[in-house]
Design a protein around this motif. Structure first.
Motif, PDB file in Angstrom:
ATOM      1  N   VAL A  92      43.082  56.345  89.848  1.00 10.98           N
ATOM      2  CA  VAL A  92      44.530  55.866  91.172  1.00 10.98           C
ATOM      3  C   VAL A  92      43.096  54.250  91.459  1.00 10.98           C
ATOM      4  O   VAL A  92      42.607  54.552  91.969  1.00 10.98           O
ATOM      5  N   ASN A  93      43.359  53.163  91.363  1.00 13.02           N
ATOM      6  CA  ASN A  93      43.654  52.456  92.298  1.00 13.02           C
ATOM      7  C   ASN A  93      44.053  52.614  94.008  1.00 13.02           C
ATOM      8  O   ASN A  93      44.384  53.121  94.048  1.00 13.02           O
ATOM      9  N   ILE A  94      43.474  50.978  93.683  1.00 15.47           N
ATOM     10  CA  ILE A  94      44.032  50.673  95.765  1.00 15.47           C
ATOM     11  C   ILE A  94      44.893  50.140  96.331  1.00 15.47           C
ATOM     12  O   ILE A  94      46.055  50.199  95.010  1.00 15.47           O
ATOM     13  N   ILE A  95      45.498  50.517  97.226  1.00 17.73           N
ATOM     14  CA  ILE A  95      47.063  50.064  96.575  1.00 17.73           C
ATOM     15  C   ILE A  95      47.657  48.929  96.314  1.00 17.73           C
ATOM     16  O   ILE A  95      47.053  47.915  96.820  1.00 17.73           O
ATOM     17  N   SER A  96      48.483  49.042  95.640  1.00 20.71           N
ATOM     18  CA  SER A  96      49.333  47.684  94.335  1.00 20.71           C
ATOM     19  C   SER A  96      50.255  46.758  95.386  1.00 20.71           C
ATOM     20  O   SER A  96      51.188  47.708  95.117  1.00 20.71           O
ATOM     21  N   VAL A  97      49.714  45.521  95.187  1.00 19.63           N
ATOM     22  CA  VAL A  97      50.860  44.763  95.849  1.00 19.63           C
ATOM     23  C   VAL A  97      50.990  43.328  94.828  1.00 19.63           C
ATOM     24  O   VAL A  97      49.905  42.872  94.074  1.00 19.63           O
ATOM     25  N   GLY A  98      51.944  42.202  94.692  1.00 20.22           N
ATOM     26  CA  GLY A  98      52.419  41.251  94.351  1.00 20.22           C
ATOM     27  C   GLY A  98      53.256  41.428  93.320  1.00 20.22           C
ATOM     28  O   GLY A  98      53.643  42.602  92.187  1.00 20.22           O
ATOM     29  N   ALA A  99      53.544  40.186  93.339  1.00 15.60           N
ATOM     30  CA  ALA A  99      54.253  39.642  92.672  1.00 15.60           C
ATOM     31  C   ALA A  99      54.288  39.399  90.940  1.00 15.60           C
ATOM     32  O   ALA A  99      55.393  39.293  90.446  1.00 15.60           O
ATOM     33  N   SER A 100      53.029  39.610  90.514  1.00 16.80           N
ATOM     34  CA  SER A 100      53.011  39.402  88.944  1.00 16.80           C
ATOM     35  C   SER A 100      53.667  40.612  88.150  1.00 16.80           C
ATOM     36  O   SER A 100      53.937  40.620  87.228  1.00 16.80           O
ATOM     37  N   ASP A 101      53.781  41.988  88.609  1.00 15.82           N
ATOM     38  CA  ASP A 101      55.034  42.684  87.204  1.00 15.82           C
ATOM     39  C   ASP A 101      56.010  42.158  87.126  1.00 15.82           C
ATOM     40  O   ASP A 101      56.875  42.042  86.097  1.00 15.82           O
ATOM     41  N   LEU A 102      56.456  41.586  88.477  1.00 16.87           N
ATOM     42  CA  LEU A 102      57.571  40.933  88.583  1.00 16.87           C
ATOM     43  C   LEU A 102      57.379  39.522  87.423  1.00 16.87           C
ATOM     44  O   LEU A 102      58.572  39.038  86.480  1.00 16.87           O
ATOM     45  N   ALA A 103      56.636  38.526  87.866  1.00 11.85           N
ATOM     46  CA  ALA A 103      56.478  37.412  87.440  1.00 11.85           C
ATOM     47  C   ALA A 103      56.335  37.627  85.579  1.00 11.85           C
ATOM     48  O   ALA A 103      56.710  37.338  84.553  1.00 11.85           O
ATOM     49  N   PHE A 104      55.411  38.940  84.974  1.00 14.65           N
ATOM     50  CA  PHE A 104      55.329  39.444  84.175  1.00 14.65           C
ATOM     51  C   PHE A 104      56.507  39.355  82.618  1.00 14.65           C
ATOM     52  O   PHE A 104      57.102  39.210  82.034  1.00 14.65           O
ATOM     53  N   GLY A 105      57.628  40.600  83.955  1.00 12.59           N
ATOM     54  CA  GLY A 105      58.559  40.720  83.109  1.00 12.59           C
ATOM     55  C   GLY A 105      59.532  39.223  83.048  1.00 12.59           C
ATOM     56  O   GLY A 105      60.019  39.391  82.142  1.00 12.59           O
ATOM     57  N   MET A 106      59.618  38.323  83.502  1.00 11.68           N
ATOM     58  CA  MET A 106      60.432  37.448  83.688  1.00 11.68           C
ATOM     59  C   MET A 106      60.227  36.202  83.239  1.00 11.68           C
ATOM     60  O   MET A 106      60.629  36.076  81.224  1.00 11.68           O
ATOM     61  N   ILE A 107      58.633  36.577  82.761  1.00 10.18           N
ATOM     62  CA  ILE A 107      57.644  36.110  81.218  1.00 10.18           C
ATOM     63  C   ILE A 107      58.195  36.468  79.888  1.00 10.18           C
ATOM     64  O   ILE A 107      58.656  35.741  79.280  1.00 10.18           O
ATOM     65  N   ALA A 108      58.301  37.856  79.439  1.00 11.41           N
ATOM     66  CA  ALA A 108      58.703  38.048  78.563  1.00 11.41           C
ATOM     67  C   ALA A 108      59.999  37.810  78.235  1.00 11.41           C
ATOM     68  O   ALA A 108      60.534  37.988  77.414  1.00 11.41           O
ATOM     69  N   ALA A 109      60.805  38.599  79.297  1.00  4.44           N
ATOM     70  CA  ALA A 109      62.718  37.977  79.400  1.00  4.44           C
ATOM     71  C   ALA A 109      62.329  36.579  78.176  1.00  4.44           C
ATOM     72  O   ALA A 109      63.968  36.303  77.849  1.00  4.44           O
ATOM     73  N   GLY A 110      61.319  36.122  79.286  1.00  4.63           N
ATOM     74  CA  GLY A 110      62.424  34.382  79.216  1.00  4.63           C
ATOM     75  C   GLY A 110      61.322  34.386  78.087  1.00  4.63           C
ATOM     76  O   GLY A 110      62.066  33.412  76.717  1.00  4.63           O
ATOM     77  N   LEU A 111      60.849  34.818  77.026  1.00  3.31           N
ATOM     78  CA  LEU A 111      60.424  34.856  75.654  1.00  3.31           C
ATOM     79  C   LEU A 111      61.015  35.706  74.521  1.00  3.31           C
ATOM     80  O   LEU A 111      61.196  34.608  73.359  1.00  3.31           O
ATOM     81  N   VAL A 112      61.555  36.269  74.993  1.00  2.00           N
ATOM     82  CA  VAL A 112      62.611  36.747  73.822  1.00  2.00           C
ATOM     83  C   VAL A 112      63.736  36.252  73.825  1.00  2.00           C
ATOM     84  O   VAL A 112      64.405  35.368  73.136  1.00  2.00           O
ATOM     85  N   ALA A 113      64.086  35.049  75.130  1.00  2.00           N
ATOM     86  CA  ALA A 113      65.214  34.188  75.116  1.00  2.00           C
ATOM     87  C   ALA A 113      65.313  33.476  74.523  1.00  2.00           C
ATOM     88  O   ALA A 113      65.847  33.081  73.590  1.00  2.00           O
ATOM     89  N   ILE A 114      64.150  33.236  73.460  1.00  3.53           N
ATOM     90  CA  ILE A 114      63.575  31.929  72.512  1.00  3.53           C
ATOM     91  C   ILE A 114      63.136  32.313  71.279  1.00  3.53           C
ATOM     92  O   ILE A 114      63.956  31.554  70.727  1.00  3.53           O
ATOM     93  N   VAL A 115      62.930  33.334  71.186  1.00  2.00           N
ATOM     94  CA  VAL A 115      62.797  34.179  69.849  1.00  2.00           C
ATOM     95  C   VAL A 115      64.038  34.184  69.787  1.00  2.00           C
ATOM     96  O   VAL A 115      64.908  34.419  68.373  1.00  2.00           O
ATOM     97  N   ILE A 116      65.334  35.118  70.075  1.00  2.00           N
ATOM     98  CA  ILE A 116      65.821  35.595  69.816  1.00  2.00           C
ATOM     99  C   ILE A 116      67.428  34.810  69.967  1.00  2.00           C
ATOM    100  O   ILE A 116      68.572  34.619  69.284  1.00  2.00           O
ATOM    101  N   HIS A 117      67.522  34.082  70.944  1.00  2.00           N
ATOM    102  CA  HIS A 117      68.496  33.207  72.139  1.00  2.00           C
ATOM    103  C   HIS A 117      67.441  31.372  70.860  1.00  2.00           C
ATOM    104  O   HIS A 117      67.269  30.857  72.237  1.00  2.00           O
ATOM    105  N   PRO A 118      67.815  30.479  70.713  1.00  2.00           N
ATOM    106  CA  PRO A 118      66.937  29.625  70.421  1.00  2.00           C
ATOM    107  C   PRO A 118      67.882  28.519  71.129  1.00  2.00           C
ATOM    108  O   PRO A 118      67.076  27.387  71.960  1.00  2.00           O
ATOM    109  N   LYS A 119      68.873  28.804  70.629  1.00  5.28           N
ATOM    110  CA  LYS A 119      69.572  27.564  71.781  1.00  5.28           C
ATOM    111  C   LYS A 119      69.759  27.532  73.228  1.00  5.28           C
ATOM    112  O   LYS A 119      70.233  26.751  73.925  1.00  5.28           O
ATOM    113  N   LYS A 120      69.456  29.136  74.008  1.00  8.89           N
ATOM    114  CA  LYS A 120      68.951  29.113  75.382  1.00  8.89           C
ATOM    115  C   LYS A 120      67.683  28.439  75.920  1.00  8.89           C
ATOM    116  O   LYS A 120      66.810  28.161  76.788  1.00  8.89           O
ATOM    117  N   ALA A 121      66.882  27.945  74.673  1.00  8.93           N
ATOM    118  CA  ALA A 121      65.553  27.424  75.560  1.00  8.93           C
ATOM    119  C   ALA A 121      65.937  26.243  76.181  1.00  8.93           C
ATOM    120  O   ALA A 121      64.164  25.807  76.816  1.00  8.93           O
TER     121      ALA A 121
END
Length: 399
Positions: free
Chosen positions: A251-280
């Motif tokens: 168990v780590n110390i108290i967890s805060v930060g928008a890095s989970d949101l950043a990683f999720g948005m980055i992953a979704a953007g990369l999926v758009a590039i791979v699966i939906h190239p016109k969206k790039a």
């Protein structure tokens, strides 16, 4: 502009009216002057051509009178047109100088409100494509300012903006501690940690990657897709962090930060590039910013610092929650497959399968966790309420 049936007088009269209109609408500008000059010059050339088709003797006799008539036609408007042979020179400055003055129209309240409405409409048209991204960034920054305010017990000017925020402030505002998380009482802690940050460097580093990622997802997947990716990223991040903490007992110390949101948005953007190239091409106003943010995020996750996957494998002690990063990225990637946007190439069966699988897995996990979660510890304060923030002179007095 002139028909075959127009006389030379009608040609000049029409040209004079057109020239006056051009100068009036152009407020006597050099461009309007030049344009009106060309109109009159073209009319004089047509007039000369028409006159030249007549009998030569008649032309030689009537030439002086025609010149006088031309001056009379244009003189009322201040134009001095002199015809010498086949060339015409027009003094447009006199026309501009003698232009009758028109009373300036007064701006009414209705005109002012129409102008304000146009400005609002133009601003909304510009902001709307990334409105949710702007709101998210504003919320994160406002929350950090609130952290610093509470840290100083209300004495905001004395707060060090770059210093670390005490853990008790972070916990009361919604920080996530796997060892103390209790459902359903503390469900806001699934989402609030993404708005909180430990210090100025923490929020700056996250926003550098988060801003282009937010815009990329919103512009590629739309408003509903944006909310879906954000929701899935935060929920999956919490589930993965809780699961790993309970299995490993680490168990780590108290967890805060928008890095989970950043990683999720980055992953979704990369999926758009791979699966939906016109969206790039829709990934942010500056696509390169998203690509750089994605590259840095991947490198950071794999190799850089004590919060990287390499350090985690080597069992290096760290205060960075790599499980939150993994969960955020996983949730964002899965959500990108669930987005109900019609112009995406994702088959409907895959969207339904991804949604059902994700909801079933998350539901099963939290049902299991509620059976093994810790008993509510009254020594730890609950999440602070808005009423407390508004009326409490010093929330942490005596803490």
């Amino acid at each position: 502009m002139a028909s075959h049936n127009e006389t030379s007088d009608e040609i000049m009269q029409r040209a004079k009216e057109e020239a006056e209109r051009i100068i009036r609408e152009g407020n006597g500008s050099p461009e309007a002057d030049a344009c009106a000059r060309e109109v009159l010059r073209a009319a004089l050339e047509r007039r000369n051509a028409r006159l030249g088709s007549q009998d030569e003797g008649l032309r030689s006799v009537d030439a002086p009178s025609r010149s006088e008539e031309s001056g009379r036609l244009t003189g009322g408007a201040g134009v001095n047109a002199a015809i010498e042979g086949d060339e015409a020179s027009v003094n447009m400055q006199e026309l501009a100088d003698s232009e009758p003055s028109y009373p300036q129209e007064r701006t009414t309240f209705k005109d002012f409100m129409l102008f304000v409405g146009d400005c609002i409409r133009d601003a909304a048209t510009t902001i709307w494509p990334c409105l949710f991204s702007i709101i998210t960034v504003v919320l994160i920054m406002a929350t950090f300012l609130l952290e610093k305010y509470l840290e100083g017990g209300g004495a905001f000017p004395e707060t060090n903006m770059l210093g670390s925020v005490p853990s008790d402030v972070l916990y009361v505002m919604g920080g996530f501690d796997p060892a103390l998380f209790v459902l359903p009482d503390e469900w806001p802690r699934i989402f609030l940690p993404s708005l909180l940050h430990a210090d100025g460097a923490h929020i700056a580093n996250n926003l550098i990657c988060l801003i282009p990622a937010l815009m990329a997802v919103e512009m590629a997947y739309g408003k509903i897709g944006f909310l879906l990716v954000a929701f899935a990223s935060m929920v999956t991040s919490t589930a993965v962090s809780l699961g790993v903490a309970n299995v490993t007992g680490n168990v780590n110390i108290i967890s805060v930060g928008a890095s989970d949101l950043a990683f999720g948005m980055i992953a979704a953007g990369l999926v758009a590039i791979v699966i939906h190239p016109k969206k790039a091409q829709s990934l942010g106003y500056v696509p390169e910013a998203f690509y750089l943010a994605a590259f840095w995020t991947v490198m950071y996750f794999l190799f850089v610092g004590d919060g990287s996957l390499l350090s985690w494998i080597a069992d290096v002690e760290s205060n960075v929650s790599i499980t939150a990063h993994v969960g955020g990225a996983l949730g964002g990637a899965i959500a990108a497959l669930m987005v109900p946007k019609r112009d995406l190439k994702t088959p409907i069966w895959l969207r339904i399968a991804a949604a059902v699988a994700w909801m079933a897995a998350i539901g099963a996990f939290f049902a299991w966790y509620m059976g093994v979660q810790p008993v509510r510890d009254e020594m730890h304060p609950p999440i602070i309420t808005l009423f407390d923030l508004l009326v409490g002179p010093n929330v942490f007095a005596g803490a």
